[in-house]
Design a protein around this motif. Structure first.
Motif, short mmCIF file in Angstrom:
data_model
loop_
_atom_site.label_atom_id
_atom_site.label_comp_id
_atom_site.label_asym_id
_atom_site.label_seq_id
_atom_site.Cartn_x
_atom_site.Cartn_y
_atom_site.Cartn_z
N ARG A 195 -8.42 -3.14 4.27
CA ARG A 195 -8.28 -2.34 3.05
C ARG A 195 -7.03 -2.75 2.29
O ARG A 195 -7.05 -2.90 1.06
CB ARG A 195 -8.22 -0.85 3.41
CG ARG A 195 -8.06 0.03 2.17
CD ARG A 195 -8.13 1.50 2.49
NE ARG A 195 -7.29 1.83 3.60
CZ ARG A 195 -7.69 2.51 4.66
NH1 ARG A 195 -8.93 2.94 4.74
NH2 ARG A 195 -6.86 2.77 5.65
N ARG A 200 -7.65 -5.74 0.31
CA ARG A 200 -8.43 -5.47 -0.90
C ARG A 200 -7.55 -4.86 -1.98
O ARG A 200 -7.69 -5.17 -3.16
CB ARG A 200 -9.59 -4.52 -0.59
CG ARG A 200 -10.73 -5.14 0.20
CD ARG A 200 -11.99 -4.28 0.12
NE ARG A 200 -11.79 -2.95 0.68
CZ ARG A 200 -11.90 -2.65 1.98
NH1 ARG A 200 -12.21 -3.59 2.84
NH2 ARG A 200 -11.72 -1.42 2.41
N LEU A 229 1.61 6.36 -6.94
CA LEU A 229 0.42 7.00 -7.48
C LEU A 229 0.51 8.52 -7.36
O LEU A 229 0.22 9.25 -8.31
CB LEU A 229 -0.82 6.48 -6.74
CG LEU A 229 -2.19 6.93 -7.24
CD1 LEU A 229 -2.41 6.50 -8.68
CD2 LEU A 229 -3.29 6.31 -6.37
N ARG A 276 -11.63 2.40 -10.33
CA ARG A 276 -11.73 3.66 -9.59
C ARG A 276 -11.82 3.40 -8.09
O ARG A 276 -11.18 4.06 -7.29
CB ARG A 276 -12.96 4.46 -10.06
CG ARG A 276 -12.68 5.32 -11.29
CD ARG A 276 -13.75 6.38 -11.47
NE ARG A 276 -15.01 5.80 -11.90
CZ ARG A 276 -15.31 5.56 -13.17
NH1 ARG A 276 -14.46 5.87 -14.13
NH2 ARG A 276 -16.46 5.02 -13.49
N GLN A 277 -12.63 2.42 -7.73
CA GLN A 277 -12.77 2.05 -6.33
C GLN A 277 -11.41 1.60 -5.76
O GLN A 277 -11.01 2.01 -4.67
CB GLN A 277 -13.81 0.91 -6.24
CG GLN A 277 -13.93 0.25 -4.88
CD GLN A 277 -14.67 1.13 -3.89
OE1 GLN A 277 -15.42 2.01 -4.30
NE2 GLN A 277 -14.44 0.92 -2.62
N VAL A 313 -8.11 5.74 -16.11
CA VAL A 313 -7.84 4.90 -14.93
C VAL A 313 -7.19 3.57 -15.32
O VAL A 313 -6.37 3.03 -14.58
CB VAL A 313 -9.13 4.65 -14.11
CG1 VAL A 313 -9.53 5.90 -13.37
CG2 VAL A 313 -10.26 4.13 -14.97
N ASP A 315 -7.68 -0.84 8.40
CA ASP A 315 -6.52 -0.65 7.50
C ASP A 315 -6.12 -1.99 6.87
O ASP A 315 -5.88 -2.08 5.67
CB ASP A 315 -5.32 -0.10 8.28
CG ASP A 315 -5.51 1.34 8.72
OD1 ASP A 315 -6.27 2.06 8.06
OD2 ASP A 315 -4.88 1.72 9.72
N GLN A 322 0.84 -1.20 0.00
CA GLN A 322 0.00 0.00 0.00
C GLN A 322 0.87 1.24 0.00
O GLN A 322 0.62 2.19 -0.75
CB GLN A 322 -0.94 -0.02 1.21
CG GLN A 322 -1.95 1.13 1.25
CD GLN A 322 -1.44 2.37 1.98
OE1 GLN A 322 -0.58 2.28 2.84
NE2 GLN A 322 -1.96 3.52 1.59
N LEU A 370 0.53 11.13 -10.48
CA LEU A 370 -0.49 12.16 -10.63
C LEU A 370 0.13 13.55 -10.64
O LEU A 370 -0.36 14.45 -11.32
CB LEU A 370 -1.54 12.06 -9.52
CG LEU A 370 -2.38 10.80 -9.55
CD1 LEU A 370 -3.35 10.76 -8.38
CD2 LEU A 370 -3.16 10.68 -10.85
N LEU A 391 -8.41 2.38 -6.88
CA LEU A 391 -7.51 3.53 -6.78
C LEU A 391 -7.84 4.39 -5.55
O LEU A 391 -6.95 4.89 -4.87
CB LEU A 391 -7.60 4.39 -8.04
CG LEU A 391 -6.93 3.83 -9.30
CD1 LEU A 391 -7.26 4.69 -10.50
CD2 LEU A 391 -5.43 3.72 -9.12
N SER A 392 -9.12 4.51 -5.29
CA SER A 392 -9.51 5.39 -4.18
C SER A 392 -9.07 4.81 -2.83
O SER A 392 -8.92 5.54 -1.86
CB SER A 392 -11.02 5.60 -4.17
OG SER A 392 -11.67 4.46 -3.67
N GLU A 393 -8.87 3.51 -2.78
CA GLU A 393 -8.48 2.90 -1.50
C GLU A 393 -6.98 2.97 -1.25
O GLU A 393 -6.53 2.75 -0.13
CB GLU A 393 -8.93 1.44 -1.47
CG GLU A 393 -10.42 1.30 -1.58
CD GLU A 393 -10.98 0.23 -0.67
OE1 GLU A 393 -11.36 0.58 0.44
OE2 GLU A 393 -11.03 -0.94 -1.10
N ILE A 394 -6.22 3.23 -2.31
CA ILE A 394 -4.76 3.23 -2.15
C ILE A 394 -4.30 4.40 -1.29
O ILE A 394 -4.73 5.50 -1.49
CB ILE A 394 -4.07 3.24 -3.53
CG1 ILE A 394 -4.28 1.90 -4.22
CG2 ILE A 394 -2.58 3.55 -3.39
CD1 ILE A 394 -3.83 1.84 -5.64
#
Lengths: 434, 527
Positions: free
Chosen positions: A409, A412, A162, A428-429, A174, A406, A155, A166, A431-434
């Protein structure tokens, strides 16, 4: 899957050695509530299968409460308890512990009863004082210490990668982002800086034992149905009767007791919790509690094994242990957040579960039918738990700073690396958790 | 509803019901008792504002609250005092563990406070004075008559300012308040309320009535036989033969929070690279509202008891925004009140409640992490201080908020919100961040930094703002007990008639400490 197991060594402290024990235990800490993971007595950090461990002195601060039942005070010698949770078999861990920490353990046990006269190895001493739990809860069965560390590293790596990506140029696709991340992970894995060990195969022995346990409850219930039909109404009638006659004990904790406990709390995102008290007198209570423990143990093993204990998701480990020939019970847990939020969950989310398991303890607020009342009586409940609470003199965690949320997550995020194809919404989901 | 639950407004100090919004000026004094007799006489004749309805709004208002040292100084027996809860007795700065839990560490540490730590043993009373704009100086002189001066020493005059709807960062404040259900229209039961309600049981704020658990919060009770003064106290509804010293009283938490206004806007503008619109947007993400008070989440169509639908800046919850796409999960107002019901969104009726209770309702990973916010509500009565007027040349003046919250249980309300929600680095599944406004920035023991701010984005990766400086510094704080009117008179009588008329030994205010406090307060104080 690598199953988790628990160990608990309980040894009475030799008379006159209490102070020496206190200072020896204190020497294992860097500061109150903060263990030295490399302390010379038990260098916890050397055991890579060890999730958490604690040392505490179990003492009967509330022993006199039972006088309210016109029962004699039950004698209990203050005892040293060393307990923890490991990956794999308990026996293997204890064998390693006996070797790696033999000197430190010897200094600890020298202050306890029976060690000086003990004939045999350290391992046999440990085994002869091993105390089994009546029920063990594990937040995520099969999740190893190694997995937790690897996934946390993954993670961190992905998050850094990431944010650099960005910042460099405004990616919008994505799929492209994910592809680049996957490539970076592969490269990192090739260099050996990142490892993602596959899950170990489940041993046949474990599989069989678990399967047998799984069918045990239905089989027992089926066989006992004729008996239960008769016994259950009687038992309920009897339960309600003794519930009504339970004396109320509303002694408050002293300020000093509260200070001792809070001194070691809230140093990390997680906390330890220990309570010890007497089981209400009577064979009926004991049988009831034993049956409840069997059901709890069953549920923890087969139902609540993946992040949830009913509605609560903040408990890493919990165990219920009978001590003093079934006359007392000890409960230990490791949870996320502060004590108040833990209590909040107890009362607002799982009061029924607390009542089922704890209402058999002397001093617990009055219940109705073992489910209602009890923990729902907010102040008496908090008061009784605090009063029965014992401080852990030493408390170690292999992964400080990580909550159960944590860890789930991180698992996942890892699944998102290993599983595909994912559709855009899933990416997207992810990526949002990273 | 039975008679015992009928709220006795005339015995409750007005602040528990009204914010004195029409009295724009205020003055908060920390007092020390120098003569117990005189203090007792003054307390008995003090004209304390009550919550009873008046035909006309009053021109001035006085409210009084006490520290444990103050109760002792007035002669309250130890056996009564020790019935108060641990949080109040220990005090906000009395135990390092509490400070750690509340985030009063590093730059917020009590050792650095202007008041409330070194001098705490000498602080006995908190006197809150309110009056119309421009008349507070006169009102204070009126209060500080001869009888007052012989009874009390003013340890500290806390800075206050003319009431403003905006807090110093520039955001409209005080929009969200629980509505007290004085008429007991709503059921109180542990598992009774599926969705968020803004109605709050009176016992959550005022002692002696049922709280949200449908129970009475423990409070000090006095036996009529052992204490003859106690006959003037209301009887304890749950203990025949005892009088209730707590009934109609409430605990008051006061925190002087200095706000670094220029630092706040500087950081936001830096992050926005000078883009003013973006900076504004970012600041509103920290808060969870725009400057004019408009919340970032859209108002809900569901009914929220206790909030009118017309009140669009308050008629919302976060049920439709579990990931924080509209309002970041870590935003200040979302942490301060997550607006959750007893069950996750959508749960209604016996079966779905059962399924949820047993842990089989697993709709979204983010949901149900924080439930039952009704047990952790704050009634806020704060006032800002140190406003910089546009004409003024002083730009480095200290400004901030005298945060005041009232509640019946300090641990379950103020301390819970502060520790488990505001400053927690793992609130509702968040990580590496604390309250962007209130939080300290200390890293975890394992080195994980917590000085970030995370913004979820429906388009994918979340944005992370790094290295937030601390924007708020605690300058002083204290826990006080604000008794009912009869209890104030009881204390006054006890102090006046106590054979040991002088202040007991050990409670003698330390003159060195007091002069030190006075010198430090003179900068900010506005007599």
């Amino acid at each position: 899957m690598t199953p988790q197991s628990s160990f608990m060594i309980v040894v009475p402290i030799a008379s006159g050695k209490r102070d020496a024990m206190d200072s020896l235990l204190e020497s294992m800490n860097l500061a109150p509530g903060r263990v030295d993971p490399h302390n010379p007595v038990i260098p916890f950090a050397l055991f890579d299968e060890l999730h958490s461990a604690r040392l505490l002195i179990i003492e009967a601060n509330t022993a006199e409460d039972i006088l309210a039942y016109d029962t004699e005070v039950r004698h209990w010698t203050p005892s040293l308890a060393l307990l923890g949770e490991v990956d794999g078999e308990r026996g293997q861990f204890l064998a390693r512990l006996a070797v790696v920490a033999s000197h430190g353990l010897a200094t600890l046990f020298a202050l306890c009863q029976g060690f000086d006269t003990h004939q045999g190895s350290m391992l046999s001493f440990l085994q002869s004082h091993q105390t089994n739990s009546a029920a063990d809860y594990v937040n995520w069965r099969g999740r190893t210490v190694r997995q937790v560390h690897e996934e946390a590293r993954l993670q961190r790596f992905l998050a850094e990668r990431l944010s650099t990506m960005l910042a460099e140029d405004g990616h919008t696709d994505v799929r492209q982002i994910r592809q680049q991340l996957l490539t970076s992970v592969q490269l990192e894995q090739q260099t050996g800086r990142l490892t993602l060990t596959p899950e170990a195969p489940t041993s046949w022995r474990h599989w069989w034992r678990n399967a047998l346990h799984l069918i045990s409850l239905p089989v027992i219930l089926l066989l006992l149905t004729p008996v239960l039909v008769v016994v259950l109404p009687l038992a309920l009638w009897r339960l309600r009767k003794i519930e009504k006659n339970d004396p109320d004990i509303d002694t408050k904790s002293t300020l000093a007791h509260i200070r001792t406990l809070s001194r070691i709390e809230d140093h990390d995102v997680s906390n330890q919790f220990n309570v010890f008290g007497d089981v209400k007198p009577g064979l009926f209570r004991l049988l009831l509690l034993k049956s409840v423990m069997y059901i709890v143990s069953y549920a923890a093993r087969h139902i609540y094994r993946r992040g949830y204990l009913a509605r609560v998701r903040t408990i890493h480990f919990a165990r219920w242990v009978f001590l003093n020939q079934n006359r007392s019970m000890y409960f230990a847990s490791l949870y996320d957040g502060s004590l108040e939020s833990y209590m909040d969950d107890f009362i607002n989310k799982v009061a029924f579960g607390l009542n089922l398991t704890f209402s058999h303890g002397v001093g617990y607020p009055r219940t109705r039918w073992m489910i209602k009342g009890g923990a729902e009586l907010e102040q008496p409940f908090k008061q009784t738990l605090r009063r029965h609470q014992l401080p852990a003199a030493v408390w170690y965690r292999a992964h400080p700073g990580l909550t159960a949320i944590d860890m789930a997550r991180h698992a996942r995020i890892r699944r998102g690396i290993e599983e595909y194809p994912l559709d855009n919404a899933q990416i997207r989901q992810w990526l949002s958790e990273i | 509803m039975n008679d015992q639950q009928t709220v006795e407004f005339d015995d409750i100090q007005a602040l528990a019901r009204f914010a004195h919004g029409h009295l724009q000026d205020s003055c908060f004094l920390l007092l020390s008792v120098i003569d117990r007799h005189a203090a007792g006489r003054w307390l008995q004749r003090a004209n304390i504002a009550t919550a009873g309805q008046k035909a006309e709004l009053p021109d001035t208002a006085v409210q009084i609250a006490f520290t444990p040292a103050g109760l002792t100084a007035l002669g309250l027996p130890e056996q009564t005092l020790m019935q108060f809860p641990e949080d109040y007795l220990t005090g906000i700065s009395g135990d390092e563990s509490r400070s750690r839990r509340l985030g009063d560490v590093d730059h917020n540490a009590p050792a650095l406070w202007q008041w409330g730590h070194h001098d705490w043993h000498a602080v006995h009373l908190l006197l809150l004075l309110y009056s119309h704009r421009g008349s507070i100086g006169r009102f204070r002189e009126e209060i500080a008559d001869k009888g007052f001066d012989s009874a009390f020493h003013v340890c500290h005059t806390l800075p206050t300012d003319t009431l403003s709807p905006h807090e110093p960062f520039g955001f409209k404040d005080g929009i969200s308040q629980p509505r007290i259900d004085w008429q007991h229209t709503q059921r109180t039961d542990v598992h009774a309320r599926e969705a968020y309600s803004n109605l709050l049981a009176p016992g959550e704020i005022v002692l002696g009535y049922d709280n949200e658990y449908g129970q009475l919060t423990p409070r000090p009770l006095v036996s009529t036989t052992s204490d003859t003064h106690s006959v003037i106290l209301p009887p304890a509804v749950d203990h025949p033969g005892y009088q209730d010293m707590g009934r109609n009283g409430t605990y008051l938490v006061l925190r002087q929070l200095q706000q670094d206004v220029s630092g706040f806007w500087k950081y936001v503008h830096e992050q926005a690279r000078g883009n003013a619109t973006l900076a504004e947007e970012l600041a509103s993400q920290f808060v969870g509202r725009q400057r004019d008070g408009k919340p970032l989440v859209i108002p809900t169509v569901r009914n929220i008891p206790g909030i009118s639908r017309k009140q669009t800046d308050n008629h919302f919850d976060y049920d439709d925004d579990p990931y924080g796409f509209q309002c970041p999960v870590g935003a200040h107002i979302r942490r301060s009140n997550p607006r959750s019901g007893d069950f996750p969104p959508g749960v209604s009726g016996f079966w779905s409640r059962l399924v949820s209770t047993l842990g089989f309702n697993r709709q979204a990973e983010q949901q149900d992490l924080v439930a039952s916010s009704r047990f952790h509500r704050l009634l806020r009565r704060g006032r800002t201080y140190g406003a910089i007027h546009p004409q003024s040349a002083e730009t480095d003046k200290e400004q901030g908020l005298q945060f005041i919250s009232l509640g019946a249980n300090i641990t379950r309300q103020f301390e819970f919100v502060q520790s488990a929600w505001s400053i927690s680095s793992s609130f509702a599944g968040t990580r590496e961040e604390r309250d962007p406004l209130l939080g300290h920035r200390r890293a975890l023991d394992n080195g994980t930094r917590t000085d970030n701010f995370m913004q979820a984005d429906a388009a994918g990766a979340q944005r992370k703002l790094p290295s937030l400086p601390a924007f708020v510094t605690v300058r002083g704080a204290g826990y006080f007990f604000m008794p009912g009117l009869r209890a104030v008179r009881y204390l006054g009588k006890m102090a006046e008639q106590n054979p040991d008329g002088a202040t007991p030994n050990g409670d003698e205010p330390d003159s060195a400490v007091i002069s030190e406090i006075n010198s430090s307060s003179s900068v900010a104080g506005r007599p």
